[in-house]
Write an enzyme that holds these catalytic residues in place. Structure first.
Site, mmCIF file in Angstrom:
data_model
loop_
_atom_site.group_PDB
_atom_site.id
_atom_site.type_symbol
_atom_site.label_atom_id
_atom_site.label_comp_id
_atom_site.label_asym_id
_atom_site.label_seq_id
_atom_site.Cartn_x
_atom_site.Cartn_y
_atom_site.Cartn_z
ATOM 1 N N ASP A 91 32.831 -51.880 -7.194
ATOM 2 C CA ASP A 91 31.535 -51.812 -6.502
ATOM 3 C C ASP A 91 30.478 -52.593 -7.292
ATOM 4 O OD1 ASP A 91 29.943 -51.074 -4.374
ATOM 5 O OD2 ASP A 91 29.531 -49.046 -5.115
ATOM 6 N N GLY A 142 20.992 -43.669 -4.392
ATOM 7 C CA GLY A 142 22.256 -44.323 -4.078
ATOM 8 C C GLY A 142 22.914 -43.623 -2.901
ATOM 9 N N LYS A 143 24.203 -43.913 -2.700
ATOM 10 C CA LYS A 143 24.920 -43.360 -1.553
ATOM 11 C C LYS A 143 25.112 -41.849 -1.681
ATOM 12 C CE LYS A 143 28.317 -46.028 -1.513
ATOM 13 N NZ LYS A 143 28.941 -47.034 -2.012
ATOM 14 N N PHE A 144 25.581 -41.427 -2.856
ATOM 15 C CA PHE A 144 25.960 -40.030 -3.016
ATOM 16 C C PHE A 144 25.125 -39.290 -4.045
ATOM 17 C CE2 PHE A 144 30.026 -42.259 -2.026
ATOM 18 C CZ PHE A 144 30.116 -41.799 -0.717
ATOM 19 N N ALA A 145 24.262 -39.997 -4.721
ATOM 20 C CA ALA A 145 23.603 -39.362 -5.845
ATOM 21 C C ALA A 145 22.093 -39.511 -5.776
ATOM 22 C CB ALA A 145 24.117 -39.998 -7.132
ATOM 23 N N VAL A 146 21.424 -38.559 -6.401
ATOM 24 C CA VAL A 146 19.985 -38.710 -6.638
ATOM 25 C C VAL A 146 19.853 -38.897 -8.136
ATOM 26 C CG1 VAL A 146 17.754 -37.548 -6.598
ATOM 27 C CG2 VAL A 146 19.328 -37.278 -4.679
ATOM 28 N N VAL A 147 19.185 -39.965 -8.521
ATOM 29 C CA VAL A 147 19.025 -40.211 -9.952
ATOM 30 C C VAL A 147 17.562 -40.008 -10.311
ATOM 31 C CG1 VAL A 147 19.306 -41.893 -11.804
ATOM 32 C CG2 VAL A 147 20.949 -41.838 -9.932
ATOM 33 N N LYS A 195 21.808 -38.214 -13.235
ATOM 34 C CA LYS A 195 22.420 -38.484 -11.930
ATOM 35 C C LYS A 195 22.966 -37.164 -11.383
ATOM 36 C CE LYS A 195 25.934 -41.438 -9.711
ATOM 37 N NZ LYS A 195 26.810 -42.599 -9.831
ATOM 38 N N LEU A 247 14.377 -42.184 -9.039
ATOM 39 C CA LEU A 247 14.776 -43.597 -9.050
ATOM 40 C C LEU A 247 15.423 -43.912 -7.695
ATOM 41 C CD1 LEU A 247 16.127 -43.344 -12.656
ATOM 42 C CD2 LEU A 247 14.099 -44.580 -11.932
HETATM 43 P P1 ADP Z 1 25.463 -44.142 -6.210
HETATM 44 O O1 ADP Z 1 26.906 -43.848 -6.462
HETATM 45 O O2 ADP Z 1 24.824 -43.108 -5.374
HETATM 46 O O3 ADP Z 1 25.210 -45.552 -5.758
HETATM 47 P P2 ADP Z 1 24.371 -44.960 -8.814
HETATM 48 O O4 ADP Z 1 25.025 -44.543 -10.080
HETATM 49 O O5 ADP Z 1 24.566 -46.383 -8.389
HETATM 50 O O6 ADP Z 1 24.764 -43.943 -7.647
HETATM 51 O O7 ADP Z 1 22.800 -44.670 -8.940
HETATM 52 C C1 ADP Z 1 21.914 -44.923 -7.845
HETATM 53 C C2 ADP Z 1 20.733 -45.744 -8.322
HETATM 54 O O8 ADP Z 1 20.003 -45.000 -9.322
HETATM 55 C C3 ADP Z 1 21.111 -47.064 -9.012
HETATM 56 O O9 ADP Z 1 21.330 -48.084 -8.074
HETATM 57 C C4 ADP Z 1 19.884 -47.302 -9.880
HETATM 58 O O10 ADP Z 1 18.808 -47.831 -9.135
HETATM 59 C C5 ADP Z 1 19.500 -45.872 -10.313
HETATM 60 N N1 ADP Z 1 20.130 -45.568 -11.616
HETATM 61 C C6 ADP Z 1 21.394 -45.151 -11.819
HETATM 62 N N2 ADP Z 1 21.676 -44.995 -13.125
HETATM 63 C C7 ADP Z 1 20.543 -45.321 -13.790
HETATM 64 C C8 ADP Z 1 20.187 -45.406 -15.190
HETATM 65 N N3 ADP Z 1 21.066 -45.083 -16.135
HETATM 66 N N4 ADP Z 1 18.939 -45.810 -15.502
HETATM 67 C C9 ADP Z 1 18.046 -46.143 -14.534
HETATM 68 N N5 ADP Z 1 18.325 -46.092 -13.209
HETATM 69 C C10 ADP Z 1 19.551 -45.686 -12.827
HETATM 70 MG MG MG Z 2 25.372 -47.363 -6.787
#
Ligand code: ADP
Ligand code: MG
Length: 327
Positions: free
Chosen positions: A156, A39-44, A59, A36
């Site tokens: 945020d 994000g900044k710190f995570a791969v989802v 995540k 998906l």
């Molecule tokens: P970061 O702290 O790296 O920004 P996020 O929790 O915002 O991490 O997750 C990064 C991206 O992953 C989100 O902006 C979204 O697009 C996707 N994502 C996060 N959680 C979910 C979820 N529960 N279902 C679907 N997509 C998700």
């Molecule tokens: Mg985010």
């Protein structure tokens, strides 16, 4: 598996689900090759629970970032998600896995993706209508109100952190990403520079105290972006963006804000105020005339909803959902 008691950043909240090692993770979940948005710190990544076939979002968060141990920050994010399980406007945390170098938060999968995609869409049929924005904004405020009642500030709130259960038909919102969230209390001041430039409130830039009103500024920016597709403070560069925010340099001439009754405009203006104490609270926003149901889209009462769902008649259901009662 074993559950470990944990210390958290803030002793008021304690997560109670954390366990497991890599082998258990691999036994229980499979990861199709879908990543998906990063994000900044995570791969989802989307994942599937093998025994149930249910889809989740996993995540993956590294415990060390830029040479620093961030485990406690991740634990804090887990604790806030656990605290928020009572609100269906916040993404549900299913399970947490701890591996040698990363932690994996297994979250309810929000299949509709980020509202960001619809906010910036050029396609007429993909962009939100004003009725969509009102319904989604109500839901965002219900989630924010729940967090604020529990002394959590998100810090945020932006279109990338507001997800949808489905995109077509347009589903319900889920607030995600509590990586910057903090507990606020009346006896402790919080000042930090954080957040995403375009959505950050003036007090954050000025290193002044942060409060629940800081999220309300971001809610105002969200409403503006969802209605117009334009980020109101975005400049050519970070400095220009910060200057626009601190000087409250915002244009209200967009046609979506110039409707005859101007209620959308008035709503946004109750939030984009420089002084945090002058901004409306989430509860007050939910009572604002812009967000009241008009007669044609009056929400069903709980009893009517029950009757509708148990009825075998083929009548189509209303596209609006009833507001979550403030808890
Ligand atoms: P970061 O702290 O790296 O920004 P996020 O929790 O915002 O991490 O997750 C990064 C991206 O992953 C989100 O902006 C979204 O697009 C996707 N994502 C996060 N959680 C979910 C979820 N529960 N279902 C679907 N997509 C998700
Ligand atoms: Mg985010």
């Amino acid at each position: 598996c074993q559950q470990h008691p944990l210390n958290v950043l803030n002793s008021e909240i304690t997560p109670n689900t954390l366990c497991i090692c890599e082998a258990v993770f691999q036994n229980k979940l499979s990861l199709p090759a879908i990543t998906l948005p990063v994000g900044k710190f995570a791969v989802v990544r989307k994942c599937v629970e093998k025994c149930t076939g249910h889809e989740y979002a996993a995540k993956f968060m590294r415990k060390r970032r830029k040479g620093q141990d961030c485990r406690m920050e991740i634990i804090h994010e887990i604790a806030v998600l656990e605290l928020a399980t009572a609100s269906h406007r916040v993404v549900n945390l299913h399970q947490v896995y701890e591996m040698a170098s990363e932690m994996v938060l297994v979250l309810e999968f929000a299949a509709g993706g980020e509202i960001f995609n619809q906010c910036v869409s050029d396609e007429e049929d993909e962009a939100f209508s004003e009725e969509d924005v009102k319904r989604l904004m109500r839901q965002i405020l219900e989630g924010v109100s729940f967090l604020h009642q529990n002394n959590v500030v998100h810090l945020d709130l932006k279109p990338q952190n507001i997800l949808l259960t489905s995109s077509s038909p347009l589903g319900d919102i889920k607030i995600v990403d509590f990586g910057l969230s903090r507990m606020v209390s009346s006896h402790q001041e919080l000042r930090e520079i954080m957040g995403t430039p375009e959505y950050v409130a003036p007090e954050v830039l000025n290193y002044e105290p942060i409060s629940t009103a800081t999220d309300m500024w971001s809610a105002g920016v969200l409403a503006y972006v969802m209605l117009t597709g334009i980020s109101p403070f975005l400049g050519e560069n970070k400095q220009e963006t910060f200057l626009n925010i601190s000087q409250l340099n915002v244009s209200y001439s967009e046609e979506e804000l110039q409707q005859p009754d101007r209620t959308a405009l008035s709503f946004i203006q109750t939030l984009l105020r420089k002084q945090p104490q002058d901004r409306a609270t989430a509860e007050q926003c939910l009572k604002h005339p812009w967000l009241q149901f008009s007669e044609v889209q009056e929400p069903q009462t709980a009893v009517e909803e029950q009757q509708a769902s148990s009825s075998t008649s083929s009548s189509t259901s209303s596209s609006t959902s009833s507001p979550e009662p403030a808890s």
